[in-house]
Design a protein around this motif. Structure first.
Motif, PDB file in Angstrom:
ATOM      1  N   CYS A  63       0.815  -1.213   0.000  1.00 17.30           N
ATOM      2  CA  CYS A  63       0.000   0.000   0.000  1.00 17.30           C
ATOM      3  C   CYS A  63       0.849   1.262   0.000  1.00 17.30           C
ATOM      4  O   CYS A  63       2.054   1.227   0.263  1.00 17.30           O
ATOM      5  N   TYR A  64       0.188   2.385  -0.240  1.00 19.25           N
ATOM      6  CA  TYR A  64       0.857   3.680  -0.400  1.00 19.25           C
ATOM      7  C   TYR A  64       0.113   4.750   0.398  1.00 19.25           C
ATOM      8  O   TYR A  64      -1.115   4.763   0.459  1.00 19.25           O
ATOM      9  N   ALA A  65       0.894   5.622   1.017  1.00 21.95           N
ATOM     10  CA  ALA A  65       0.345   6.829   1.655  1.00 21.95           C
ATOM     11  C   ALA A  65       1.265   7.988   1.296  1.00 21.95           C
ATOM     12  O   ALA A  65       2.423   7.784   0.915  1.00 21.95           O
ATOM     13  N   TRP A  73      -0.535  12.173   7.264  1.00 25.46           N
ATOM     14  CA  TRP A  73      -0.540  11.257   6.130  1.00 25.46           C
ATOM     15  C   TRP A  73      -1.948  10.982   5.630  1.00 25.46           C
ATOM     16  O   TRP A  73      -2.884  10.961   6.409  1.00 25.46           O
ATOM     17  N   VAL A  74      -2.063  10.770   4.322  1.00 25.21           N
ATOM     18  CA  VAL A  74      -3.327  10.349   3.722  1.00 25.21           C
ATOM     19  C   VAL A  74      -3.082   9.086   2.912  1.00 25.21           C
ATOM     20  O   VAL A  74      -1.997   8.888   2.358  1.00 25.21           O
ATOM     21  N   LYS A  75      -4.104   8.253   2.864  1.00 24.43           N
ATOM     22  CA  LYS A  75      -4.082   7.055   2.033  1.00 24.43           C
ATOM     23  C   LYS A  75      -4.977   7.348   0.831  1.00 24.43           C
ATOM     24  O   LYS A  75      -6.195   7.211   0.918  1.00 24.43           O
ATOM     25  N   PRO A  76      -4.391   7.787  -0.280  1.00 25.92           N
ATOM     26  CA  PRO A  76      -5.225   8.171  -1.417  1.00 25.92           C
ATOM     27  C   PRO A  76      -5.899   6.970  -2.072  1.00 25.92           C
ATOM     28  O   PRO A  76      -5.357   5.863  -2.078  1.00 25.92           O
ATOM     29  N   ASN A  77      -7.075   7.193  -2.610  1.00 26.98           N
ATOM     30  CA  ASN A  77      -7.773   6.166  -3.373  1.00 26.98           C
ATOM     31  C   ASN A  77      -7.136   6.159  -4.762  1.00 26.98           C
ATOM     32  O   ASN A  77      -7.393   7.039  -5.574  1.00 26.98           O
ATOM     33  N   LEU A  78      -6.301   5.172  -5.026  1.00 25.81           N
ATOM     34  CA  LEU A  78      -5.528   5.135  -6.264  1.00 25.81           C
ATOM     35  C   LEU A  78      -6.271   4.477  -7.427  1.00 25.81           C
ATOM     36  O   LEU A  78      -6.009   4.793  -8.586  1.00 25.81           O
ATOM     37  N   GLY A  79      -7.167   3.539  -7.145  1.00 29.27           N
ATOM     38  CA  GLY A  79      -7.910   2.860  -8.204  1.00 29.27           C
ATOM     39  C   GLY A  79      -7.042   2.021  -9.124  1.00 29.27           C
ATOM     40  O   GLY A  79      -7.398   1.809 -10.277  1.00 29.27           O
ATOM     41  N   ILE A  80      -5.899   1.519  -8.632  1.00 29.44           N
ATOM     42  CA  ILE A  80      -4.964   0.766  -9.484  1.00 29.44           C
ATOM     43  C   ILE A  80      -5.218  -0.729  -9.423  1.00 29.44           C
ATOM     44  O   ILE A  80      -5.299  -1.391 -10.448  1.00 29.44           O
ATOM     45  N   CYS A  81      -5.319  -1.265  -8.229  1.00 30.33           N
ATOM     46  CA  CYS A  81      -5.404  -2.724  -8.042  1.00 30.33           C
ATOM     47  C   CYS A  81      -6.763  -3.136  -7.478  1.00 30.33           C
ATOM     48  O   CYS A  81      -7.260  -2.519  -6.543  1.00 30.33           O
ATOM     49  N   GLU A  82      -7.300  -4.193  -8.039  1.00 28.87           N
ATOM     50  CA  GLU A  82      -8.556  -4.720  -7.508  1.00 28.87           C
ATOM     51  C   GLU A  82      -8.262  -5.636  -6.321  1.00 28.87           C
ATOM     52  O   GLU A  82      -7.359  -6.466  -6.366  1.00 28.87           O
ATOM     53  N   PHE A  83      -9.030  -5.449  -5.257  1.00 28.55           N
ATOM     54  CA  PHE A  83      -8.908  -6.292  -4.076  1.00 28.55           C
ATOM     55  C   PHE A  83     -10.296  -6.537  -3.519  1.00 28.55           C
ATOM     56  O   PHE A  83     -11.030  -5.581  -3.248  1.00 28.55           O
ATOM     57  N   LYS A  84     -10.667  -7.793  -3.416  1.00 31.64           N
ATOM     58  CA  LYS A  84     -11.990  -8.185  -2.928  1.00 31.64           C
ATOM     59  C   LYS A  84     -13.104  -7.476  -3.693  1.00 31.64           C
ATOM     60  O   LYS A  84     -14.053  -6.947  -3.121  1.00 31.64           O
ATOM     61  N   GLY A  85     -12.940  -7.397  -5.017  1.00 30.06           N
ATOM     62  CA  GLY A  85     -13.976  -6.859  -5.882  1.00 30.06           C
ATOM     63  C   GLY A  85     -14.016  -5.350  -6.021  1.00 30.06           C
ATOM     64  O   GLY A  85     -14.915  -4.816  -6.649  1.00 30.06           O
ATOM     65  N   SER A  86     -13.032  -4.648  -5.465  1.00 31.20           N
ATOM     66  CA  SER A  86     -13.054  -3.186  -5.548  1.00 31.20           C
ATOM     67  C   SER A  86     -11.663  -2.622  -5.825  1.00 31.20           C
ATOM     68  O   SER A  86     -10.656  -3.164  -5.369  1.00 31.20           O
ATOM     69  N   LYS A  87     -11.635  -1.507  -6.563  1.00 30.25           N
ATOM     70  CA  LYS A  87     -10.400  -0.767  -6.781  1.00 30.25           C
ATOM     71  C   LYS A  87     -10.355   0.497  -5.913  1.00 30.25           C
ATOM     72  O   LYS A  87      -9.480   1.329  -6.064  1.00 30.25           O
ATOM     73  N   ASP A 141       6.566   7.447 -11.229  1.00 24.71           N
ATOM     74  CA  ASP A 141       6.028   8.372 -10.232  1.00 24.71           C
ATOM     75  C   ASP A 141       6.003   7.828  -8.804  1.00 24.71           C
ATOM     76  O   ASP A 141       5.547   8.497  -7.889  1.00 24.71           O
ATOM     77  N   GLY A 142       6.460   6.600  -8.608  1.00 23.63           N
ATOM     78  CA  GLY A 142       6.440   5.998  -7.281  1.00 23.63           C
ATOM     79  C   GLY A 142       5.091   5.397  -6.918  1.00 23.63           C
ATOM     80  O   GLY A 142       4.917   4.905  -5.806  1.00 23.63           O
ATOM     81  N   ILE A 143       4.154   5.411  -7.835  1.00 26.35           N
ATOM     82  CA  ILE A 143       2.812   4.873  -7.576  1.00 26.35           C
ATOM     83  C   ILE A 143       2.460   3.755  -8.558  1.00 26.35           C
ATOM     84  O   ILE A 143       1.946   2.717  -8.159  1.00 26.35           O
ATOM     85  N   HIS A 144       2.723   3.946  -9.818  1.00 27.57           N
ATOM     86  CA  HIS A 144       2.397   2.966 -10.856  1.00 27.57           C
ATOM     87  C   HIS A 144       3.643   2.135 -11.146  1.00 27.57           C
ATOM     88  O   HIS A 144       4.591   2.627 -11.758  1.00 27.57           O
ATOM     89  N   TRP A 145       3.613   0.864 -10.687  1.00 33.04           N
ATOM     90  CA  TRP A 145       4.784   0.001 -10.740  1.00 33.04           C
ATOM     91  C   TRP A 145       4.604  -1.123 -11.751  1.00 33.04           C
ATOM     92  O   TRP A 145       3.486  -1.584 -11.984  1.00 33.04           O
ATOM     93  N   LYS A 146       5.720  -1.549 -12.328  1.00 35.25           N
ATOM     94  CA  LYS A 146       5.744  -2.731 -13.174  1.00 35.25           C
ATOM     95  C   LYS A 146       7.084  -3.436 -12.968  1.00 35.25           C
ATOM     96  O   LYS A 146       8.060  -2.825 -12.518  1.00 35.25           O
TER      97      LYS A 146
END
Length: 185
Positions: A63-65, A73-87, A141-146
């Motif tokens: 996870c990322y904050a 600190w904030v935990k932004p809603n990134l919408g990148i990875c699906e987990f338990k049916g939600s991004k 950007d430190g958020i979108h990884w491959k």
């Protein structure tokens, strides 16, 4: 050059409140770990293992904050990875590749590509489930990884802790500190 007049003083801790609460999201548990904080310009990036499951089910999360002052600190809603049916989450990696001990750094190599300015090492279990290897990851950007490549970059070691990598300015090469084992131990 002397300790004359020097004193040792234990300062009393002062409770300033919680900077970031873990375990308040379905993609985290109360024992989040392997935290890395990086300062990039005016932004602090925090990376942490949110949920760890065994290597067989491979459902871990990373996870990322972020923070502008390193305190709030904030935990932004990134919408990148699906987990338990939600991004609707702050997950940057989900599954088995890298999520056990993902450890990012900002690449200060003058030859580094801008789209690979952030790099990381992450743990992967081999297909035969007999040993761990380290994979390399990149991000603009430190958020979108491959993955940098499918093949591991390190294959000999225990790698079961936070594996710290960076560009060594003095040695002019990439360095990784990791735990290893002696034979018979």
């Amino acid at each position: 050059d002397t300790l004359e007049g020097a004193i040792l003083r234990l300062h009393e801790p002062v409770d300033k409140g919680m900077a970031l609460k873990f375990g308040d999201s379905p993609c985290e548990d109360k024992s989040c770990g392997y935290v890395t904080v990086l300062k990039d310009g005016d932004i602090y990036h925090m990376y942490y293992r949110g949920l760890y499951t065994d290597a067989i089910t491979r459902l871990g999360t990373y996870c990322y904050a972020r923070s502008e002052d390193g305190i709030h600190w904030v935990k932004p809603n990134l919408g990148i990875c699906e987990f338990k049916g939600s991004k609707e989450n702050n997950i940057i990696l989900v599954g088995g590749d890298g999520t056990h001990s993902f450890s990012p750094f900002i690449d200060f190599n003058p030859e580094a590509k801008q789209e690979e300015r952030f790099k990381a090492m992450g743990l992967q279990l081999t297909p035969d489930k007999k040993r761990w290897v380290l994979l390399a990851f990149v991000s603009p950007d430190g958020i979108h990884w491959k993955k940098l490549q499918d093949e591991p970059v390190l294959t000999e070691g225990a790698f079961d802790s936070q594996n710290v990598s960076f560009w060594s300015v003095s040695e002019e090469k990439y360095v990784c500190y990791y735990r290893t084992k002696s034979k018979g131990q």
